[in-house]
Design a protein around this motif. Structure first.
Motif, PDB file in Angstrom:
ATOM      1  N   GLU A  36       0.826  -1.209   0.000  1.00 47.21           N
ATOM      2  CA  GLU A  36       0.000   0.000   0.000  1.00 47.21           C
ATOM      3  C   GLU A  36       0.857   1.254   0.000  1.00 47.21           C
ATOM      4  O   GLU A  36       0.535   2.247  -0.659  1.00 47.21           O
ATOM      5  N   LYS A  37       1.974   1.203   0.715  1.00 44.88           N
ATOM      6  CA  LYS A  37       2.873   2.343   0.765  1.00 44.88           C
ATOM      7  C   LYS A  37       3.469   2.628  -0.604  1.00 44.88           C
ATOM      8  O   LYS A  37       3.536   3.775  -1.047  1.00 44.88           O
ATOM      9  N   GLY A  38       3.889   1.555  -1.298  1.00 45.12           N
ATOM     10  CA  GLY A  38       4.411   1.736  -2.651  1.00 45.12           C
ATOM     11  C   GLY A  38       3.351   2.271  -3.595  1.00 45.12           C
ATOM     12  O   GLY A  38       3.627   3.119  -4.444  1.00 45.12           O
ATOM     13  N   LYS A  39       2.122   1.802  -3.442  1.00 39.53           N
ATOM     14  CA  LYS A  39       1.011   2.264  -4.272  1.00 39.53           C
ATOM     15  C   LYS A  39       0.726   3.740  -4.028  1.00 39.53           C
ATOM     16  O   LYS A  39       0.445   4.487  -4.968  1.00 39.53           O
ATOM     17  N   ARG A  40       0.798   4.158  -2.776  1.00 42.09           N
ATOM     18  CA  ARG A  40       0.536   5.559  -2.452  1.00 42.09           C
ATOM     19  C   ARG A  40       1.502   6.487  -3.160  1.00 42.09           C
ATOM     20  O   ARG A  40       1.106   7.491  -3.745  1.00 42.09           O
ATOM     21  N   TRP A  41       2.790   6.155  -3.112  1.00 40.36           N
ATOM     22  CA  TRP A  41       3.783   7.034  -3.730  1.00 40.36           C
ATOM     23  C   TRP A  41       3.705   6.988  -5.245  1.00 40.36           C
ATOM     24  O   TRP A  41       4.022   7.963  -5.929  1.00 40.36           O
ATOM     25  N   LEU A  42       3.252   5.850  -5.784  1.00 44.22           N
ATOM     26  CA  LEU A  42       3.028   5.775  -7.230  1.00 44.22           C
ATOM     27  C   LEU A  42       1.884   6.699  -7.635  1.00 44.22           C
ATOM     28  O   LEU A  42       1.966   7.406  -8.651  1.00 44.22           O
ATOM     29  N   PHE A  49       2.783  14.362 -12.001  1.00 45.49           N
ATOM     30  CA  PHE A  49       2.976  14.445 -13.453  1.00 45.49           C
ATOM     31  C   PHE A  49       1.816  15.185 -14.119  1.00 45.49           C
ATOM     32  O   PHE A  49       2.015  16.054 -14.976  1.00 45.49           O
ATOM     33  N   LEU A  50       0.583  14.836 -13.718  1.00 45.22           N
ATOM     34  CA  LEU A  50      -0.592  15.482 -14.302  1.00 45.22           C
ATOM     35  C   LEU A  50      -0.621  16.976 -14.016  1.00 45.22           C
ATOM     36  O   LEU A  50      -0.871  17.793 -14.913  1.00 45.22           O
ATOM     37  N   GLY A 152     -11.536  21.360 -17.383  1.00 46.92           N
ATOM     38  CA  GLY A 152     -10.872  20.140 -16.935  1.00 46.92           C
ATOM     39  C   GLY A 152      -9.759  20.356 -15.936  1.00 46.92           C
ATOM     40  O   GLY A 152      -9.712  19.693 -14.895  1.00 46.92           O
ATOM     41  N   SER A 153      -8.865  21.309 -16.206  1.00 47.71           N
ATOM     42  CA  SER A 153      -7.625  21.378 -15.431  1.00 47.71           C
ATOM     43  C   SER A 153      -7.836  21.845 -13.995  1.00 47.71           C
ATOM     44  O   SER A 153      -7.252  21.284 -13.060  1.00 47.71           O
ATOM     45  N   GLU A 154      -8.657  22.857 -13.783  1.00 55.20           N
ATOM     46  CA  GLU A 154      -8.867  23.347 -12.422  1.00 55.20           C
ATOM     47  C   GLU A 154      -9.617  22.332 -11.566  1.00 55.20           C
ATOM     48  O   GLU A 154      -9.298  22.128 -10.391  1.00 55.20           O
ATOM     49  N   SER A 155     -10.613  21.680 -12.150  1.00 57.95           N
ATOM     50  CA  SER A 155     -11.339  20.638 -11.418  1.00 57.95           C
ATOM     51  C   SER A 155     -10.445  19.436 -11.157  1.00 57.95           C
ATOM     52  O   SER A 155     -10.573  18.770 -10.119  1.00 57.95           O
ATOM     53  N   LEU A 156      -9.539  19.168 -12.089  1.00 57.60           N
ATOM     54  CA  LEU A 156      -8.615  18.049 -11.927  1.00 57.60           C
ATOM     55  C   LEU A 156      -7.721  18.249 -10.713  1.00 57.60           C
ATOM     56  O   LEU A 156      -7.419  17.291  -9.980  1.00 57.60           O
ATOM     57  N   PHE A 157      -7.307  19.476 -10.483  1.00 56.04           N
ATOM     58  CA  PHE A 157      -6.464  19.778  -9.325  1.00 56.04           C
ATOM     59  C   PHE A 157      -7.196  19.436  -8.022  1.00 56.04           C
ATOM     60  O   PHE A 157      -6.627  18.851  -7.104  1.00 56.04           O
ATOM     61  N   VAL A 158      -8.482  19.780  -7.951  1.00 55.66           N
ATOM     62  CA  VAL A 158      -9.276  19.495  -6.756  1.00 55.66           C
ATOM     63  C   VAL A 158      -9.450  17.990  -6.573  1.00 55.66           C
ATOM     64  O   VAL A 158      -9.302  17.453  -5.464  1.00 55.66           O
ATOM     65  N   MET A 159      -9.747  17.279  -7.665  1.00 54.18           N
ATOM     66  CA  MET A 159      -9.969  15.834  -7.582  1.00 54.18           C
ATOM     67  C   MET A 159      -8.698  15.085  -7.180  1.00 54.18           C
ATOM     68  O   MET A 159      -8.747  14.087  -6.452  1.00 54.18           O
ATOM     69  N   GLU A 160      -7.554  15.563  -7.638  1.00 57.42           N
ATOM     70  CA  GLU A 160      -6.300  14.902  -7.285  1.00 57.42           C
ATOM     71  C   GLU A 160      -5.988  15.082  -5.805  1.00 57.42           C
ATOM     72  O   GLU A 160      -5.478  14.162  -5.157  1.00 57.42           O
ATOM     73  N   CYS A 183       5.163  20.989  -7.347  1.00 51.26           N
ATOM     74  CA  CYS A 183       5.468  20.516  -8.699  1.00 51.26           C
ATOM     75  C   CYS A 183       4.538  21.146  -9.726  1.00 51.26           C
ATOM     76  O   CYS A 183       4.936  21.381 -10.869  1.00 51.26           O
ATOM     77  N   ALA A 184       3.286  21.428  -9.328  1.00 53.29           N
ATOM     78  CA  ALA A 184       2.365  22.122 -10.232  1.00 53.29           C
ATOM     79  C   ALA A 184       2.894  23.511 -10.570  1.00 53.29           C
ATOM     80  O   ALA A 184       2.941  23.911 -11.742  1.00 53.29           O
ATOM     81  N   ASN A 185       3.316  24.256  -9.560  1.00 54.68           N
ATOM     82  CA  ASN A 185       3.876  25.595  -9.797  1.00 54.68           C
ATOM     83  C   ASN A 185       5.185  25.521 -10.568  1.00 54.68           C
ATOM     84  O   ASN A 185       5.495  26.422 -11.362  1.00 54.68           O
TER      85      ASN A 185
END
Length: 211
Positions: A36-42, A49-50, A152-160, A183-185
């Motif tokens: 689970e820890k490896g999955k979280r960081w993935l 990246f997104l 898409g992009s602003e809502s994507l930030f909230v969902m992530e 990383c986004a900035n």
């Protein structure tokens, strides 16, 4: 044949079995936690990246303002171009006046996974339409592309960020969101530094006009 000896043996076997079961549970828990820890960081890497790419694309018009002025010089005068350039950012922000009120309802209705993939698709389609509008020197599809990209992009930030709250907790959650935002900035900073230089170095012609 002493009943006490049988009772002692049974009790000893039961304790031994309980210890074995406990050890197996500890091993299973450790394996699952590691997985689970490896999955979280993935997932965090995917989110980073997104956001890096979407913020890079968000600030592209600012990095190529002078290039766009030359490209649209046959369509717009100086005042018209300034209005058009500002509209690229205004129309990007326009849908996000309303969307924050809808995102919570939609994610509860259709689920986080569907929302994420839908927003990724919308963001990609918006950027493709925006790019094609620039290459064709067409004002309307360029603005429509920015509008769709903003949906898409602003809502994507909230969902992530919502996705990260499912896999990170406590101090790790604060770290994950900080990495995400940083990383986004950085995507915006990278765009401002590299995009204009790439255009200057690798500019080419489409339909007789420099891109």
């Amino acid at each position: 044949d002493n009943p006490l000896s049988y009772s002692y043996v049974n009790c000893t076997n039961r304790v031994t079995n309980d210890k074995i079961i406990h050890e197996y549970l500890l091993i299973y828990t450790a394996i699952m936690y590691s997985s689970e820890k490896g999955k979280r960081w993935l997932i965090l890497g995917f989110s980073v990246f997104l956001l890096f790419t979407t913020h890079y694309c968000t600030h592209v018009p600012a990095a190529i303002k002078d290039t766009l002025r030359i490209r649209f010089s046959s369509e717009l005068d100086e005042a018209g171009y300034e209005y058009f350039f500002n509209a690229l950012f205004s129309i990007y922000s326009l849908p996000n006046i309303i969307l924050p009120f809808l995102n919570g309802y939609l994610v509860d209705k259709i689920g986080l996974r569907v929302m994420l993939f839908s927003l990724i698709f919308i963001t990609a389609m918006g950027e493709i339409l925006f790019t094609n509008g620039l290459l064709a020197t067409k004002i309307f599809p360029t603005l429509v592309g920015r509008f769709i990209f903003g949906i898409g992009s602003e809502s994507l930030f909230v969902m992530e960020n919502l996705l990260l709250t499912k896999y990170f907790h406590g101090k790790e959650l604060a770290l994950a969101i900080t990495i995400n935002l940083g990383c986004a900035n950085f995507g915006g900073v990278t765009n401002m530094y590299f995009t204009s230089r790439l255009i200057s170095k690798y500019q080419f012609e489409i339909g007789g006009a420099h891109v």
